[in-house]
Design a protein around this motif. Structure first.
Motif, PDB file in Angstrom:
ATOM      1  N   VAL A 269       0.844  -1.198   0.000  1.00 39.33           N
ATOM      2  CA  VAL A 269       0.000   0.000   0.000  1.00 39.33           C
ATOM      3  C   VAL A 269       0.881   1.249   0.000  1.00 39.33           C
ATOM      4  CG1 VAL A 269      -1.489   1.387   1.514  1.00 39.33           C
ATOM      5  CG2 VAL A 269      -2.078  -0.977   1.048  1.00 39.33           C
ATOM      6  N   GLY A 270       1.912   1.219   0.857  1.00 38.36           N
ATOM      7  CA  GLY A 270       2.797   2.379   0.974  1.00 38.36           C
ATOM      8  C   GLY A 270       3.497   2.692  -0.337  1.00 38.36           C
ATOM      9  N   ALA A 271       4.015   1.650  -1.002  1.00 37.23           N
ATOM     10  CA  ALA A 271       4.731   1.867  -2.265  1.00 37.23           C
ATOM     11  C   ALA A 271       3.788   2.473  -3.310  1.00 37.23           C
ATOM     12  CB  ALA A 271       5.299   0.543  -2.763  1.00 37.23           C
ATOM     13  N   ALA A 272       2.555   1.961  -3.378  1.00 37.12           N
ATOM     14  CA  ALA A 272       1.598   2.468  -4.372  1.00 37.12           C
ATOM     15  C   ALA A 272       1.206   3.918  -4.063  1.00 37.12           C
ATOM     16  CB  ALA A 272       0.358   1.569  -4.394  1.00 37.12           C
ATOM     17  N   CYS A 273       0.909   4.203  -2.796  1.00 34.30           N
ATOM     18  CA  CYS A 273       0.493   5.568  -2.423  1.00 34.30           C
ATOM     19  C   CYS A 273       1.638   6.558  -2.589  1.00 34.30           C
ATOM     20  CB  CYS A 273      -0.009   5.599  -0.978  1.00 34.30           C
ATOM     21  SG  CYS A 273      -1.557   4.726  -0.759  1.00 34.30           S
ATOM     22  N   TYR A 274       2.848   6.118  -2.234  1.00 36.33           N
ATOM     23  CA  TYR A 274       3.996   7.019  -2.378  1.00 36.33           C
ATOM     24  C   TYR A 274       4.205   7.383  -3.849  1.00 36.33           C
ATOM     25  CZ  TYR A 274       8.545   9.120  -1.423  1.00 36.33           C
ATOM     26  OH  TYR A 274       9.584  10.007  -1.312  1.00 36.33           O
ATOM     27  N   ALA A 275       4.028   6.388  -4.724  1.00 35.62           N
ATOM     28  CA  ALA A 275       4.168   6.653  -6.163  1.00 35.62           C
ATOM     29  C   ALA A 275       3.111   7.659  -6.617  1.00 35.62           C
ATOM     30  CB  ALA A 275       4.034   5.344  -6.937  1.00 35.62           C
ATOM     31  N   TYR A 276       1.880   7.438  -6.232  1.00 30.60           N
ATOM     32  CA  TYR A 276       0.780   8.288  -6.713  1.00 30.60           C
ATOM     33  C   TYR A 276       0.842   9.694  -6.113  1.00 30.60           C
ATOM     34  CZ  TYR A 276      -3.944   9.883  -7.821  1.00 30.60           C
ATOM     35  OH  TYR A 276      -5.017  10.605  -8.276  1.00 30.60           O
ATOM     36  N   ASN A 277       0.982   9.761  -4.795  1.00 34.64           N
ATOM     37  CA  ASN A 277       0.897  11.057  -4.122  1.00 34.64           C
ATOM     38  C   ASN A 277       2.210  11.828  -4.135  1.00 34.64           C
ATOM     39  OD1 ASN A 277      -1.139   9.248  -1.962  1.00 34.64           O
ATOM     40  ND2 ASN A 277      -1.918  10.957  -3.143  1.00 34.64           N
ATOM     41  N   THR A 278       3.302  11.153  -3.848  1.00 34.46           N
ATOM     42  CA  THR A 278       4.556  11.882  -3.652  1.00 34.46           C
ATOM     43  C   THR A 278       5.384  11.962  -4.940  1.00 34.46           C
ATOM     44  OG1 THR A 278       4.502  11.081  -1.384  1.00 34.46           O
ATOM     45  CG2 THR A 278       6.553  12.074  -2.127  1.00 34.46           C
ATOM     46  N   ILE A 279       5.652  10.820  -5.555  1.00 32.92           N
ATOM     47  CA  ILE A 279       6.501  10.857  -6.761  1.00 32.92           C
ATOM     48  C   ILE A 279       5.763  11.595  -7.882  1.00 32.92           C
ATOM     49  CG2 ILE A 279       7.747   9.504  -8.496  1.00 32.92           C
ATOM     50  CD1 ILE A 279       7.993   7.251  -6.405  1.00 32.92           C
ATOM     51  N   LEU A 280       4.490  11.250  -8.082  1.00 29.85           N
ATOM     52  CA  LEU A 280       3.751  11.848  -9.200  1.00 29.85           C
ATOM     53  C   LEU A 280       2.995  13.118  -8.790  1.00 29.85           C
ATOM     54  CD1 LEU A 280       2.470   8.452 -10.643  1.00 29.85           C
ATOM     55  CD2 LEU A 280       4.317   9.864 -11.558  1.00 29.85           C
ATOM     56  N   GLY A 281       3.033  13.435  -7.493  1.00 33.19           N
ATOM     57  CA  GLY A 281       2.514  14.731  -7.020  1.00 33.19           C
ATOM     58  C   GLY A 281       1.002  14.890  -7.029  1.00 33.19           C
ATOM     59  N   ASN A 282       0.272  13.798  -6.919  1.00 35.25           N
ATOM     60  CA  ASN A 282      -1.200  13.918  -6.897  1.00 35.25           C
ATOM     61  C   ASN A 282      -1.708  14.169  -5.478  1.00 35.25           C
ATOM     62  OD1 ASN A 282      -1.961  13.262  -9.721  1.00 35.25           O
ATOM     63  ND2 ASN A 282      -0.836  11.390  -9.237  1.00 35.25           N
ATOM     64  N   LYS A 283      -2.850  14.855  -5.415  1.00 36.29           N
ATOM     65  CA  LYS A 283      -3.453  15.198  -4.138  1.00 36.29           C
ATOM     66  C   LYS A 283      -3.979  13.943  -3.424  1.00 36.29           C
ATOM     67  CE  LYS A 283      -6.589  18.724  -2.610  1.00 36.29           C
ATOM     68  NZ  LYS A 283      -7.790  19.431  -2.887  1.00 36.29           N
ATOM     69  N   ARG A 284      -3.930  13.963  -2.094  1.00 33.64           N
ATOM     70  CA  ARG A 284      -4.486  12.839  -1.319  1.00 33.64           C
ATOM     71  C   ARG A 284      -5.992  12.974  -1.192  1.00 33.64           C
ATOM     72  NH1 ARG A 284      -1.753  13.512   4.172  1.00 33.64           N
ATOM     73  NH2 ARG A 284      -3.231  11.920   4.784  1.00 33.64           N
ATOM     74  N   GLU A 285      -6.697  11.899  -1.484  1.00 36.35           N
ATOM     75  CA  GLU A 285      -8.156  11.955  -1.360  1.00 36.35           C
ATOM     76  C   GLU A 285      -8.724  10.716  -0.687  1.00 36.35           C
ATOM     77  OE1 GLU A 285      -9.288  12.631  -5.368  1.00 36.35           O
ATOM     78  OE2 GLU A 285      -8.832  14.756  -5.254  1.00 36.35           O
ATOM     79  N   TYR A 286      -7.860   9.883  -0.135  1.00 35.97           N
ATOM     80  CA  TYR A 286      -8.319   8.601   0.405  1.00 35.97           C
ATOM     81  C   TYR A 286      -7.884   8.431   1.858  1.00 35.97           C
ATOM     82  CZ  TYR A 286      -8.545   3.523   1.076  1.00 35.97           C
ATOM     83  OH  TYR A 286      -8.799   2.263   1.567  1.00 35.97           O
ATOM     84  N   VAL A 287      -8.783   7.952   2.681  1.00 34.75           N
ATOM     85  CA  VAL A 287      -8.456   7.607   4.075  1.00 34.75           C
ATOM     86  C   VAL A 287      -8.811   6.138   4.293  1.00 34.75           C
ATOM     87  CG1 VAL A 287      -8.998   8.012   6.519  1.00 34.75           C
ATOM     88  CG2 VAL A 287      -8.870   9.942   4.932  1.00 34.75           C
ATOM     89  N   MET A 288      -7.871   5.369   4.833  1.00 36.10           N
ATOM     90  CA  MET A 288      -8.174   3.958   5.089  1.00 36.10           C
ATOM     91  C   MET A 288      -8.867   3.851   6.455  1.00 36.10           C
ATOM     92  SD  MET A 288      -5.778   0.562   5.221  1.00 36.10           S
ATOM     93  CE  MET A 288      -4.946   0.722   3.663  1.00 36.10           C
ATOM     94  N   SER A 289     -10.189   3.913   6.410  1.00 39.20           N
ATOM     95  CA  SER A 289     -10.951   3.828   7.660  1.00 39.20           C
ATOM     96  C   SER A 289     -11.591   2.448   7.813  1.00 39.20           C
ATOM     97  CB  SER A 289     -12.029   4.906   7.687  1.00 39.20           C
ATOM     98  OG  SER A 289     -12.817   4.806   6.528  1.00 39.20           O
TER      99      SER A 289
END
Lengths: 581, 82
Positions: free
Chosen positions: A333-353
């Motif tokens: 999960v971390g690797a995928a989110c880091y790629a989407y949000n941090t490397i590719l600079g997309n905004k965060r819109e998801y919370v794992m609740s």
């Protein structure tokens, strides 16, 4: 945009699919292969993720891997350079998997998945940090990651802000809180990377009489940093973990499956005390540095729910978030989110609740399974009747297999692949152990309670933190309530509770509330739906097989109830056939 | 027919076992060469020159935290395995 996160080749292989920043699916490979802690390339978990997302591999834009293999190899070579010639056997056993798998990650991914796109490699502890912060409800938070070891780092601290993460400090291998815990796990005769939670459970029985001895082998500073004296350990050059000096200090290790002596309980208690001391000191230092109120934690050590339950009371942090799979599986999960949000600079819109990220089965699929296998069952079209019947069966002292919705992400069963029973019955712990779990007698069973009632029964933080929904916090049970729920009250008067909110799982919540009407107690035992040594069930077939081979009385599967006594055991005897499926 | 199938299965298992044994022996020798002729000299020379490849916890410090520069890096760096 579709991003696939992968972790594998160490322990707990897993995959995760992120679609436009939202996690569509995440699962561990072990649930599909039925091989506990499966380390192989997570082909089946990936196939499931793609199916759940309704996409093909050609639709995946990026794959993100959970570590940097060459940096890890550098650390391993340093181990051998330092420990030459004593490390040969470790070199001999580790190198084939490096040559065949770990150094060939890109080609394995391309070959097995027929993938032609780009692959990111995210540093291991960054993947841990991202697995917590980027799916947390916080815009800004302090971060602590602690595990066995990644490339070099074993512990890191930093901050997360919007979609970026900065890890500015680390403790490096071989000093590792995770590996210290694993060393004692091995010393106590349990399986490393599997049974650390047993040591945590055992710690309640002992007294920390070895605390001072532990202080000799780990030097702890006021800022929470620590260093292991490696003369007590072998894990940096051998396949075994405790060294001769460790055994000389603490006495002979426990043999597997042998009786539990008082000194082993005291060892576990001493280790737990040291672990908590380090975590609390690190967090106080991190709070002092960052002045932040919110904390995100990840890494295998963040599964230490006894320590987690003490964080908010003993540090300056006011809120804490830990995702349900905080160990290595979670790095997918971390690797995928880091790629989407941090490397590719997309905004965060998801919370794992919610942990409901695994495979689910429709009423039609379950009915088809039951009918095709001639399994006697009763269908409940009225939700209320199903819930009432389940609560009634539990109150009657029956053990109920509970198979609902999507399989949970992470090591805990949270009301989708659970075994439920009566927490008020003092004999229930023994009944469960006899009929199903065959656990060591010192291990407690966990309670599930509706979130509104948690404060009445437990001395928990206020408000109840989100990790409690994922069964990641242990709290004291109020003295006057301990006698009411003896089956889930641990020897030290604590419980590793799961809180449930109605919006997360209405059927599960309503069953607990219905049970309350019958018993005046809104608490059930919730234990994982599996037999000892097997992963938690995934499919209706796994669930039915588990019930028929054990003493589970009823299986509540979707809107159906299946009674064990109504069905022939022969071909579904899970314990006899467990190796054949 | 069943006997032929059993024979073929047995033969296959036998070959696989033999292949595993050969692989084990080859690995043992090849890895021994890599270890004693590759790792060995570097280790010995490094230690003679006072190099420590790992911190073995012999030196006490005020803090064991190590600073790291690990914020976001250039995208190209994430394509690398190091």
């Amino acid at each position: 945009m579709n991003i696939l996160g992968i972790s594998c080749f160490y322990h707990d292989s897993a995959a995760c699919l992120l679609k436009d920043g939202k996690i569509i699916a995440a699962a561990q490979e072990e649930r599909f292969t039925r091989k506990k802690h499966d380390v192989d390339f997570p082909e089946k978990a990936i196939r499931y993720c793609l199916e759940e997302g309704g996409i093909k591999i050609e639709d995946v834009d990026y794959i993100s891997f959970y570590e940097k293999p060459l940096m890890k190899l550098e650390r391993i070579l340093h181990q051998h350079l330092e420990m030459f010639p004593r490390s040969y056997w470790s070199f001999y056993s580790a190198m084939p998997s490096w040559i065949n798998q770990k150094l060939r990650v890109p080609s394995i991914i391309r070959k097995k998945l027929k993938y032609k796109g780009k692959i990111f490699f995210v540093e291991h502890h960054m993947a841990h940090a991202a697995s917590s912060f980027l799916v947390s409800p916080y815009k800004k938070a302090a971060i602590l990651t602690t595990d066995g070891v990644g490339e070099w780092a074993t512990t890191t601290t930093g901050i997360g802000e919007e979609n970026s993460i900065t890890l500015n400090k680390e403790i490096s291998f071989p000093s590792s809180l995770g590996l210290l815990y694993s060393t004692v796990t091995a010393y106590l005769g349990f399986r490393v990377n599997d049974a650390e939670y047993k040591v945590m459970g055992l710690s309640a029985y002992g007294r920390p009489v070895y605390y001072e001895k532990f202080k000799k082998i780990i030097d702890i500073r006021e800022d929470g940093s620590y260093q292991l004296d490696m003369s007590y350990f072998d894990f940096h050059y051998k396949l075994s973990m405790p060294g001769k000096k460790f055994v000389k200090e603490f006495g002979p290790p426990r043999k597997k499956e042998s009786g539990m002596e008082r000194r082993f309980e005291n060892m576990a208690a001493s280790l737990q005390k040291i672990t908590e001391e380090i975590i609390i000191k690190m967090l106080n230092s991190l709070h002092e540095e960052t002045k932040m109120d919110k904390l995100c934690m990840a890494g295998g050590v963040a599964l230490n729910s006894v320590a987690n339950g003490k964080i908010l009371k003993n540090t300056g942090f006011k809120e804490v978030y830990i995702q349900p799979a905080s160990s290595d599986a979670g790095t997918a999960v971390g690797a995928a989110c880091y790629a989407y949000n941090t490397i590719l600079g997309n905004k965060r819109e998801y919370v794992m609740s919610s942990a409901d990220l695994g495979p689910g089965y429709s009423t039609g699929q379950i009915r088809k399974f039951l009918e095709e296998n001639s399994i006697a069952h009763k269908e409940f079209k009225n939700e209320n009747e199903l819930v009432k019947m389940t609560a009634y069966l539990i109150k009657k002292g029956k053990v109920v297999g509970w198979f609902q919705g999507r399989m949970e992400w992470g090591p805990r069963a949270l009301g989708n692949r659970s075994i439920l029973s009566d927490a008020t019955n003092p004999k229930m712990k023994d009944i469960l152990n006899l009929k199903v779990k065959h656990r060591e007698p010192f291990r407690p069973f966990a309670p599930v309670i509706t979130v509104e009632d948690a404060k009445e029964y437990f001395e928990c933080d206020n408000p109840v933190p989100m990790p409690t929904d994922f069964m990641l916090m242990v709290y004291p049970i109020k003295k006057e309530k301990q006698k009411i729920i003896p089956a889930v009250t641990h020897v030290d008067g604590t419980g590793r509770l799961q809180t449930i909110r109605r919006e997360q799982n209405p059927r599960y919540y309503d069953t607990i509330k219905e049970f309350e009407k019958l018993s005046s107690t809104p608490i059930l035992i919730n234990t994982s739906f599996n037999i000892r040594g097997e992963p938690i069930v995934c499919t209706p077939q796994d669930a039915y097989r588990c019930m028929m081979g054990t003493g589970i009385d009823y299986l509540v599967i979707g809107g159906f109830i299946v009674a064990r006594e109504d069905n022939p055991k022969d071909k579904w005897d899970s314990e006899a056939l467990s190796k054949g499926w | 027919m069943e006997k032929i199938r059993q024979f073929i299965t047995g033969l296959k298992d036998g070959f696989e076992g033999f292949a595993a044994m050969i692989t084990g022996i080859m690995n043992f020798f090849l890895l021994a060469i890599a270890y004693f002729l590759g790792i060995g000299p570097v280790s010995v020379i490094g230690k003679i020159m006072g190099k420590h490849f790992l911190e073995l916890g012999k030196e006490k410090k005020d803090s064991y935290w190590v600073k790291r520069d690990a914020g976001k890096q250039e995208t190209e760096k994430y394509y690398r395995m190091f």
